[in-house]
Design a protein around this motif. Structure first.
Motif, PDB file in Angstrom:
ATOM      1  N   GLU A 440       0.824  -1.210   0.000  1.00  0.00           N
ATOM      2  CA  GLU A 440       0.000   0.000   0.000  1.00  0.00           C
ATOM      3  C   GLU A 440       0.859   1.260   0.000  1.00  0.00           C
ATOM      4  O   GLU A 440       0.535   2.243  -0.679  1.00  0.00           O
ATOM      5  CB  GLU A 440      -0.931   0.004   1.217  1.00  0.00           C
ATOM      6  CG  GLU A 440      -2.017  -1.059   1.188  1.00  0.00           C
ATOM      7  CD  GLU A 440      -3.051  -0.810   0.104  1.00  0.00           C
ATOM      8  OE1 GLU A 440      -3.199   0.359  -0.312  1.00  0.00           O
ATOM      9  OE2 GLU A 440      -3.713  -1.768  -0.327  1.00  0.00           O
ATOM     10  N   LYS A 441       1.957   1.231   0.743  1.00  0.00           N
ATOM     11  CA  LYS A 441       2.812   2.413   0.824  1.00  0.00           C
ATOM     12  C   LYS A 441       3.600   2.655  -0.464  1.00  0.00           C
ATOM     13  O   LYS A 441       4.040   3.776  -0.724  1.00  0.00           O
ATOM     14  CB  LYS A 441       3.790   2.284   2.000  1.00  0.00           C
ATOM     15  CG  LYS A 441       3.137   2.466   3.360  1.00  0.00           C
ATOM     16  CD  LYS A 441       4.179   2.534   4.459  1.00  0.00           C
ATOM     17  CE  LYS A 441       3.544   2.862   5.805  1.00  0.00           C
ATOM     18  NZ  LYS A 441       4.545   3.032   6.883  1.00  0.00           N
ATOM     19  N   LYS A 448      -2.536   6.551  -3.077  1.00  0.00           N
ATOM     20  CA  LYS A 448      -2.338   6.101  -1.699  1.00  0.00           C
ATOM     21  C   LYS A 448      -3.623   6.193  -0.886  1.00  0.00           C
ATOM     22  O   LYS A 448      -4.520   6.979  -1.197  1.00  0.00           O
ATOM     23  CB  LYS A 448      -1.253   6.943  -1.019  1.00  0.00           C
ATOM     24  CG  LYS A 448       0.153   6.692  -1.524  1.00  0.00           C
ATOM     25  CD  LYS A 448       1.161   7.541  -0.766  1.00  0.00           C
ATOM     26  CE  LYS A 448       2.573   7.359  -1.305  1.00  0.00           C
ATOM     27  NZ  LYS A 448       3.087   6.001  -1.105  1.00  0.00           N
ATOM     28  N   GLN A 453      -0.433   4.879   5.513  1.00  0.00           N
ATOM     29  CA  GLN A 453       0.759   5.714   5.702  1.00  0.00           C
ATOM     30  C   GLN A 453       0.999   6.024   7.175  1.00  0.00           C
ATOM     31  O   GLN A 453       2.080   6.451   7.566  1.00  0.00           O
ATOM     32  CB  GLN A 453       0.628   7.029   4.909  1.00  0.00           C
ATOM     33  CG  GLN A 453       0.103   6.891   3.493  1.00  0.00           C
ATOM     34  CD  GLN A 453       0.818   5.845   2.677  1.00  0.00           C
ATOM     35  OE1 GLN A 453       2.048   5.801   2.666  1.00  0.00           O
ATOM     36  NE2 GLN A 453       0.054   4.991   2.002  1.00  0.00           N
TER      37      GLN A 453
END
Length: 456
Positions: A440-441, A448, A453
């Motif tokens: 995901e990062k 995003k 995060q």
């Protein structure tokens, strides 16, 4: 800015935000931009309290999607912006007309697009539009057409331009612009048909004076007979409901314990029966209190029996809620069990609104107009709260906690799961969680999801 400025600006923004991107922060940013532009475009007289509330919820929904990027937050962004745009231009139209207006505009978008005089400026005083059209757009169209013709007729001519590579997916840009233009065109230039304006009064909450006249609903049933029918019906239904509540609670709380699967199946069946019962109860009350009986001085007994029935239905809802809470305490939280609580709360709200309808002598449409806002409120709550994190944090306290299930089937559970993995010194679980977070990062900025995060 004029309408066409808003359309082309937001269509271009759509391309910029979504080109080579996944769905993520870009949709939240676009939603916030739409909300701000709507506020700037709305005339002062239409900036009512409801409009300002919808503006705030639209901004919050945009941030919610940037944070989570899931379906509830997507639904919150879309519904908030549709309601905001609708209210910005029609402060007196009932919100129930929003869906018909939206569907009609999507169907008629092509025809309205070619009505250029309705959304493009008829003349530009500064001459900028005329110069752009005359010096850029028209020559560019002709140039593109003849370039295609000459390229087909001469390979060497085509090769002059073929050797240059432009790092741009023209087909993707075109498709994104079409989608963005379609959304922007229907948002900034939607039309409300005349028959909707004419029918707006049909959705009013209050009766007109002409509707307060006492008269029979049906030709085959006079007023006294209909009134007695209501009394007999509500009295019989109250007796029936009392017996049902007794047997319902006995089966739930006093019968022998059953296996988890049997208990799960029976709990959901009974909750479904309760919800269906509440819906039918409200429909029966709407049947008898649709017009004259709201103002009938002889209908006091029927009103009292109807209120008793509403109270008994509320008791039934509370019984179902207690059983669902007991089920949660024994077997933990899930999305479905939280959904049951939400539906039961909505059922109580529907019963409360029905009581207010009888007490305040409102039309049946009052229930639909009011409950539409309650459903919207539920959508907002679902989008603003990390229910996956809540489910995992509560279930993690249980001895039979299933970490793999919560990692794969529960959204946004990574933070409590990381803490759990460290406490249990489960390296494999931590490795799987970090792999998901790393993926995901690694996404591009506009793709995003902010939640990931913040996971350390």
């Amino acid at each position: 800015m004029k309408t066409h400025h808003y359309i082309f600006l937001t269509a271009t923004l759509f391309v910029v935000l979504f080109y080579n991107q996944d769905l993520g922060m870009n949709l939240g940013i676009l939603g916030i931009i739409y909300a701000v532009l709507t506020l700037l475009r709305t005339p002062e007289q239409n900036r009512t309290r409801i409009f300002l509330i919808l503006f705030v919820t639209s901004i919050l929904s945009g941030f919610a999607f940037m944070w989570y990027g899931d379906f509830p937050s997507f639904l919150a962004v879309v519904s908030s912006l549709l309601m905001l745009g609708y209210r910005s231009r029609n402060r007196k139209l009932h919100m129930l007309f929003l869906i018909p207006v939206f569907i009609i505009n999507c169907i008629t978008a092509v025809f309205r697009f070619f009505s250029l005089d309705e959304w493009l400026p008829k003349r530009n005083v500064s001459g900028a539009w005329q110069k752009t059209l005359a010096f850029v757009l028209i020559p560019l169209v002709f140039l593109s057409v003849f370039f295609g013709i000459y390229s087909v007729g001469s390979d060497h001519f085509a090769a002059i331009f073929r050797d240059y590579e432009l790092d741009l997916n023209v087909w993707q840009v075109f498709c994104l612009f079409v989608i963005g233009f379609f959304i922007a065109f229907n948002y900034w230039n939607y039309a409300v048909e005349r028959f909707i304006y004419k029918g707006n009064h049909f959705l009013d909450n209050d009766f007109k004076e002409s509707s307060k006249v006492q008269k029979a609903t049906y030709s085959f049933l006079d007023l006294d007979a209909e009134r007695i029918s209501g009394v007999v019906s509500f009295f019989s239904l109250n007796i029936l409901l009392v017996f049902f509540i007794i047997t319902y609670n006995y089966e739930q709380f006093y019968e022998a314990s059953k296996t988890p699967s049997q208990l799960s199946e029976e709990t959901h069946e009974r909750v479904n029966a309760v919800i269906l019962s509440i819906v039918m109860a409200i429909l029966v009350i709407m049947f008898y209190f649709k017009s004259g009986f709201n103002f009938d001085p002889k209908a006091r007994l029927m009103k009292m029996l109807a209120k008793i029935w509403i109270f008994l239905n509320a008791v039934l809802v509370c019984s179902a809620a207690l059983k669902n809470f007991e089920y949660i305490m024994n077997y933990g939280f899930t999305y479905k069990r939280l959904g049951v609580i939400a539906f039961l709360i909505l059922s109580l709200a529907g019963l409360m609104m029905t009581l207010i309808k009888i007490q305040k002598q409102k039309r049946n449409l009052f229930l639909f107009n009011t409950m539409a806002w309650y459903f919207y409120g539920v959508i907002l709550i679902c989008s603003y709260v990390n229910w996956g994190g809540f489910i995992t944090s509560e279930n993690i306290k249980r001895t039979n906690f299933d970490a793999d299930y919560h990692l794969t089937s529960v959204n946004f559970s990574e933070k409590p799961l990381l803490k759990y993995a460290d406490e249990k010194k489960n390296g494999q679980l931590r490795k799987e969680i970090m792999k998901k977070i790393k993926e995901e990062k690694s996404k591009t900025f506009l793709s995003k999801i902010i939640y990931y995060q913040t996971v350390k």
